[in-house]
Design an enzyme around this catalytic site. Sequence first.
Site, short mmCIF file in Angstrom:
data_model
loop_
_atom_site.label_atom_id
_atom_site.label_comp_id
_atom_site.label_asym_id
_atom_site.label_seq_id
_atom_site.Cartn_x
_atom_site.Cartn_y
_atom_site.Cartn_z
N ARG A 163 -9.41 -6.03 3.77
CA ARG A 163 -8.95 -7.22 4.52
C ARG A 163 -9.87 -7.52 5.70
O ARG A 163 -9.42 -7.87 6.79
CB ARG A 163 -7.50 -7.04 5.00
CG ARG A 163 -6.49 -6.88 3.88
CD ARG A 163 -5.93 -8.20 3.42
NE ARG A 163 -5.16 -8.06 2.19
CZ ARG A 163 -3.84 -8.05 2.13
NH1 ARG A 163 -3.15 -8.19 3.24
NH2 ARG A 163 -3.23 -7.94 0.99
C1 LIG Z 1 3.30 -15.60 1.30
C2 LIG Z 1 1.98 -14.97 1.64
C3 LIG Z 1 1.38 -14.14 0.73
C4 LIG Z 1 0.14 -13.55 1.04
N1 LIG Z 1 -0.43 -12.73 0.10
C5 LIG Z 1 -1.65 -12.20 0.36
C6 LIG Z 1 -2.28 -11.37 -0.62
O1 LIG Z 1 -1.75 -11.09 -1.70
N2 LIG Z 1 -3.52 -10.87 -0.32
C7 LIG Z 1 -4.15 -11.17 0.85
O2 LIG Z 1 -5.28 -10.72 1.05
N3 LIG Z 1 -3.57 -11.95 1.80
C8 LIG Z 1 -2.33 -12.47 1.58
N4 LIG Z 1 -1.74 -13.25 2.53
C9 LIG Z 1 -2.43 -13.53 3.79
C10 LIG Z 1 -3.26 -14.86 3.75
O3 LIG Z 1 -2.78 -15.72 2.77
C11 LIG Z 1 -4.73 -14.59 3.48
O4 LIG Z 1 -5.26 -13.88 4.56
C12 LIG Z 1 -5.55 -15.89 3.26
O5 LIG Z 1 -6.80 -15.54 2.70
C13 LIG Z 1 -5.75 -16.71 4.53
O6 LIG Z 1 -6.40 -17.92 4.18
P1 LIG Z 1 -6.18 -19.26 5.02
O7 LIG Z 1 -7.10 -20.30 4.47
O8 LIG Z 1 -4.75 -19.63 5.06
O9 LIG Z 1 -6.71 -18.81 6.43
P2 LIG Z 1 -6.12 -19.18 7.88
O10 LIG Z 1 -4.80 -18.53 8.05
O11 LIG Z 1 -6.20 -20.63 8.11
O12 LIG Z 1 -7.21 -18.45 8.80
C14 LIG Z 1 -7.36 -17.05 8.77
C15 LIG Z 1 -8.65 -16.70 9.55
O13 LIG Z 1 -9.79 -17.20 8.84
C16 LIG Z 1 -10.55 -18.06 9.68
N5 LIG Z 1 -11.13 -19.11 8.83
C17 LIG Z 1 -10.53 -19.86 7.91
N6 LIG Z 1 -11.42 -20.67 7.28
C18 LIG Z 1 -12.62 -20.40 7.86
C19 LIG Z 1 -13.94 -20.90 7.67
N7 LIG Z 1 -14.22 -21.84 6.76
N8 LIG Z 1 -14.93 -20.40 8.43
C20 LIG Z 1 -14.69 -19.45 9.37
N9 LIG Z 1 -13.45 -18.94 9.62
C21 LIG Z 1 -12.44 -19.41 8.85
C22 LIG Z 1 -9.58 -18.60 10.71
O14 LIG Z 1 -10.25 -19.00 11.90
C23 LIG Z 1 -8.73 -17.36 10.93
O15 LIG Z 1 -9.43 -16.47 11.77
C24 LIG Z 1 -0.49 -13.82 2.27
C25 LIG Z 1 0.13 -14.66 3.20
C26 LIG Z 1 1.35 -15.23 2.90
C27 LIG Z 1 2.00 -16.11 3.91
#
Ligand SMILES: Cc1cc2nc3c(=O)[nH]c(=O)nc-3n(C[C@H](O)[C@H](O)[C@H](O)COP(=O)(O)OP(=O)(O)OC[C@H]3O[C@@H](n4cnc5c(N)ncnc54)[C@H](O)[C@@H]3O)c2cc1C
Length: 308
Positions: free
Chosen positions: A186
């Site tokens: 992660r």
């Molecule tokens: C219901 C649920 C289930 C989940 N299941 C999993 C799972 O199975 N496995 C897992 O690994 N995670 C899981 N997660 C956690 C989450 O979904 C992941 O971490 C996901 O990859 C985050 O992506 P996001 O686009 O929503 O990022 P955000 O929440 O929008 O951002 C997360 C971080 O990434 C940065 N970021 C985003 N885009 C960029 C970019 N283009 N350039 C630079 N920085 C950037 C943001 O600044 C922030 O620091 C889950 C979360 C939920 C709510």
Amino acid sequence: MKQTAADTAHGSTQASLTPFDDLGLAVACREPLSHHTWLGIGGDARFFCEPIDVEALTRLVKRCSDRSVSLRVIGGGSNILIPAVGFAGMVVRLSAPAFCNIDVQRGGLAVGAGAKLVHVVSAAVQAGLSGLETLVGVPGTVGGALIGNADGRGGDIGQRVREVSVMLHSGAVEVRQGTSLSFGSRWSNLDDGIVIGCRLELDEENPDQLTKRMQKQWIVERSEQPSGTRSVAMMFKDPHGTSAESLVLQSGARDFRVGGATVYAAHANYLVASPGCSSDDVRSLVELVRAKVRERLGVELTPQIEMW
Ligand SMILES: Cc1cc2nc3c(=O)[nH]c(=O)nc-3n(C[C@H](O)[C@H](O)[C@H](O)COP(=O)(O)OP(=O)(O)OC[C@H]3O[C@@H](n4cnc5c(N)ncnc54)[C@H](O)[C@@H]3O)c2cc1C
């Protein structure tokens, strides 16, 4: 225009000049970040922009750098907690089509950082390309997945990444490959700029078999994730060799609640925010559960959700 407390806190009013007025970009002031996150809570971004292409993003990034405006990127907002005071800088969202491309190539995909991971997984499966189907239940964008090296049962996205384009704070774009890319549990070393896109190397496989495998995985994921609400967050990273969920259960924290934030009954590594829940409620619940696990089991859990 009358100044509100929020204006004063963020040092500007909607009508006042911003450092971006001459750039020809649509920059919003005081954008509610609650509209852009899964939890749906927290304050405003002082400035917010969804640039239409890389050139517009470059101008924005350079201006932030020149004027010392802090900049953050928001992806799908599934892994961030926004504090009540919001963020006193520029928040960028790569939602424009120029950042959401999904191009099938020989032996893989070229994808934009703003593309939703679920669309990328489906496109790969339809094209008979395997290696991403284990990520089918992970919400969010490719950018967020690369930053946090999103994983599912059987693999993480980092295993498939061959090249990443990153915009630095100077506005220059760097293409990183090979040993300059590092992915851990992660975690990745991509947090020093804005991820624009990447190239993923995948294996060829029969699309029908792949589809069946993805559907099975999807059913498993859905059964383990909170359903019926988007106001959820994953609390902790799994420590090596065990799951955060089992530790929360063993510690006796499964019924914990702080204000409007509750540990999710069916999967103790998620929290649910009910209407009226505040960012402080969420933060306090995560700390309370963490302290209970530490006290009862001597294990220090690392929060998964990122507190801005
Ligand atoms: C219901 C649920 C289930 C989940 N299941 C999993 C799972 O199975 N496995 C897992 O690994 N995670 C899981 N997660 C956690 C989450 O979904 C992941 O971490 C996901 O990859 C985050 O992506 P996001 O686009 O929503 O990022 P955000 O929440 O929008 O951002 C997360 C971080 O990434 C940065 N970021 C985003 N885009 C960029 C970019 N283009 N350039 C630079 N920085 C950037 C943001 O600044 C922030 O620091 C889950 C979360 C939920 C709510």
